[in-house]
Write an enzyme that holds these catalytic residues in place. Structure first.
Site, short mmCIF file in Angstrom:
data_model
loop_
_atom_site.label_atom_id
_atom_site.label_comp_id
_atom_site.label_asym_id
_atom_site.label_seq_id
_atom_site.Cartn_x
_atom_site.Cartn_y
_atom_site.Cartn_z
N PRO A 27 -28.41 23.58 17.17
CA PRO A 27 -28.96 24.16 18.40
C PRO A 27 -30.46 23.87 18.54
O PRO A 27 -31.21 24.03 17.57
CB PRO A 27 -28.72 25.66 18.22
N THR A 29 -33.61 24.57 21.41
CA THR A 29 -34.23 24.98 22.67
C THR A 29 -35.03 23.81 23.23
O THR A 29 -35.84 23.22 22.52
CB THR A 29 -35.17 26.18 22.37
N GLN A 103 -24.73 28.53 21.86
CA GLN A 103 -25.38 29.51 20.97
C GLN A 103 -25.82 30.73 21.78
O GLN A 103 -26.58 30.62 22.75
CB GLN A 103 -26.60 28.88 20.28
N HIS A 178 -26.29 33.65 17.32
CA HIS A 178 -27.60 33.33 16.75
C HIS A 178 -28.10 34.55 15.97
O HIS A 178 -28.75 35.42 16.51
CB HIS A 178 -28.57 32.97 17.87
N TYR A 183 -34.84 36.26 14.95
CA TYR A 183 -34.55 36.88 16.25
C TYR A 183 -33.76 38.19 16.06
O TYR A 183 -33.59 38.64 14.93
CB TYR A 183 -33.83 35.87 17.15
N ARG A 230 -24.58 31.82 12.66
CA ARG A 230 -25.71 31.11 12.06
C ARG A 230 -26.61 32.07 11.29
O ARG A 230 -27.01 33.11 11.82
CB ARG A 230 -26.53 30.39 13.13
N GLY A 302 -33.51 19.61 7.31
CA GLY A 302 -34.13 18.58 6.48
C GLY A 302 -33.19 17.52 5.95
O GLY A 302 -33.55 16.78 5.04
C1 LIG Z 1 -37.20 21.63 19.36
C2 LIG Z 1 -36.44 22.57 18.49
C3 LIG Z 1 -35.80 23.67 19.06
C4 LIG Z 1 -35.02 24.53 18.28
N1 LIG Z 1 -34.32 25.56 18.88
C5 LIG Z 1 -33.43 26.28 18.16
C6 LIG Z 1 -32.54 27.19 18.81
O1 LIG Z 1 -32.51 27.34 20.05
N2 LIG Z 1 -31.69 27.89 18.02
C7 LIG Z 1 -31.67 27.76 16.66
O2 LIG Z 1 -30.87 28.43 15.98
N3 LIG Z 1 -32.48 26.89 16.03
C8 LIG Z 1 -33.34 26.12 16.75
N4 LIG Z 1 -34.11 25.18 16.12
C9 LIG Z 1 -33.95 24.98 14.66
C10 LIG Z 1 -32.99 23.83 14.40
O3 LIG Z 1 -31.66 24.12 14.83
C11 LIG Z 1 -32.94 23.47 12.88
O4 LIG Z 1 -32.55 24.61 12.17
C12 LIG Z 1 -34.26 22.96 12.33
O5 LIG Z 1 -34.88 22.04 13.23
C13 LIG Z 1 -34.05 22.26 11.00
O6 LIG Z 1 -33.12 21.19 11.13
P1 LIG Z 1 -33.56 19.65 11.15
O7 LIG Z 1 -34.31 19.40 9.86
O8 LIG Z 1 -32.31 18.85 11.25
O9 LIG Z 1 -34.47 19.45 12.32
C14 LIG Z 1 -34.92 24.32 16.87
C15 LIG Z 1 -35.60 23.24 16.30
C16 LIG Z 1 -36.32 22.36 17.09
C17 LIG Z 1 -36.99 21.16 16.45
#
Ligand SMILES: Cc1cc2nc3c(=O)[nH]c(=O)nc-3n(C[C@H](O)[C@H](O)[C@H](O)COP(=O)(O)O)c2cc1C
Length: 367
Positions: A27, A29, A103, A178, A183, A230, A302
């Protein structure tokens, strides 16, 4: 390159939903619902359809009520107009053979009175996270929220249920609750944000109660096999969340109790920051919780291609959710298949309106 990659193997979720691979879109935003109704529209359809080769798309957090909002231009899932908007998104993804969950989100104390006609945001307890809230007038200091009454908790549970009902009406394959990242629901789990003395505070069981009430309410409007959860157990120093000796036992209790349901999946994030010097926390979340959870487990945080294949091979996760990599690589699956180079995202356009930095990342060049 594509030989024997666990990420590229299909997986079937409880309830029979067949996913063509284990590369899920986490997910994110993206703040593109810049209309008074906060409804998704054409560019959302295009963005998610571009990513339909993912085994499962989990949409951006979508507020389940006006009280749940905490950022500008995030889409909702509580009004008829929003449901209509999401119908276009689910159709666009399904037409391309993809699967998509939404979500369901309530930010709790991370919101700001500017979103609520001057009224205080709701939270388990009246404790200011001392963070920033992204309001229509830019970043502002958070305030001390209003401690939710029992009636407000009941209403919030109903709002999640209504979000689930709306999600089914909009054609989603399921919902993700979520309950992570600091949150509302995470605020209930954590002792620093929840000092309640009623049945929603105090013991671990009480602090987790609202999550199970929401799952039970959602089960009245959809099969439990369509519900994902989550969690971010080792979150520390983000949104006022501070770990203590009860933090990991709280999540162990939650994860073990989730076994009494037949859920779509459990989605776990690895620590967002280095927590190796925090004695109470675990540094490898999926590895720690895998033995406790009997169902489908998706890991996030990551991961690159090699680490994603490895964690599945080693049995610590069944799938991997990628967030940041999906911003600039709509065809992440095809890139992993062919070993193609990955494009880098532009951070400046993560949350800006319009197509720039959203739908204009091209697919890889085919040689
Ligand atoms: C631009 C952006 C927006 C995000 N929005 C959400 C969100 O709406 N809900 C959520 O649970 N996590 C959100 N996250 C967290 C990501 O889902 C994820 O947990 C985090 O980026 C680590 O994963 P990655 O290393 O693959 O980027 C967001 C991350 C980024 C970069």
């Amino acid at each position: 390159m594509n030989d024997n990659q666990m990420l590229l193997t299909p997986i079937t979720l409880p309830g029979g939903l067949e996913l063509k691979n284990r590369i899920w879109m986490a997910p994110m935003t993206r703040s593109r619902a810049d209309n008074p109704a906060n409804k998704p529209f054409g560019i959302h359809e295009k963005y998610y359809a571009q990513r339909a080769s993912s085994g499962l798309i989990i949409t951006e957090g979508s507020q389940i009520s006006q009280e749940g909002v905490g950022y500008i231009n995030t889409p909702g899932i509580y009004s008829d107009a929003q449901v209509e908007g999401w119908k276009g998104v689910t159709k666009a993804v399904h037409d391309k053979g993809g699967k998509i969950f939404i979500q369901l989100w309530h930010v709790g104390r991370i919101s700001h009175p500017d979103f609520h006609n001057g009224n205080l945001p709701l939270a388990p307890s009246a404790i200011n996270p001392n963070e920033k809230s992204f309001t229509p007038e830019g970043f502002k200091e958070t305030v001390t929220p209003k401690e939710m009454t029992r009636e407000e908790i009941k209403k919030t549970v109903q709002d999640f249920k209504n979000g689930g009902k709306n999600a089914m009406g909009a054609g989603f394959d399921g919902v993700e609750i979520h309950s992570s990242n600091g949150y509302l629901l995470h605020q209930f789990f954590n002792a620093t944000s929840n000092t309640r003395r009623d049945e929603y505070g105090g013991s671990i069981e009480n602090r987790a109660k609202i999550l199970f009430e929401i799952i039970d309410a959602l089960k009245e409007v959809m099969p439990e096999q369509k519900i994902g959860i989550r969690l971010n157990p080792s979150l520390h120093g983000v949104f006022g969340m501070t770990a203590d000796e009860n933090t990991i036992p709280t999540f162990e209790y939650i994860v073990e109790k989730l076994n009494s349901y037949d859920l779509a999946y459990l989605h776990l994030s690895e620590p967002f920051s280095d927590v190796s010097d925090i004695p109470y926390l675990v540094t490898e979340v999926a590895k720690h919780f895998r033995p406790l959870y009997k169902g489908t487990l998706v890991a996030n945080g990551g991961f690159d291609q090699a680490k994603g294949n490895k964690i599945i091979e080693e049995g610590d996760a069944d799938a991997v959710a990628y967030a940041t990599l999906y911003i600039a690589n709509p065809d992440l699956v095809e890139r992993f298949e062919s070993g193609a180079e990955l494009a880098q995202p532009d951070k400046e356009t993560y949350y800006t309106p319009g197509e720039k930095g959203y739908t204009d990342y091209p697919p890889m060049k085919k040689s």
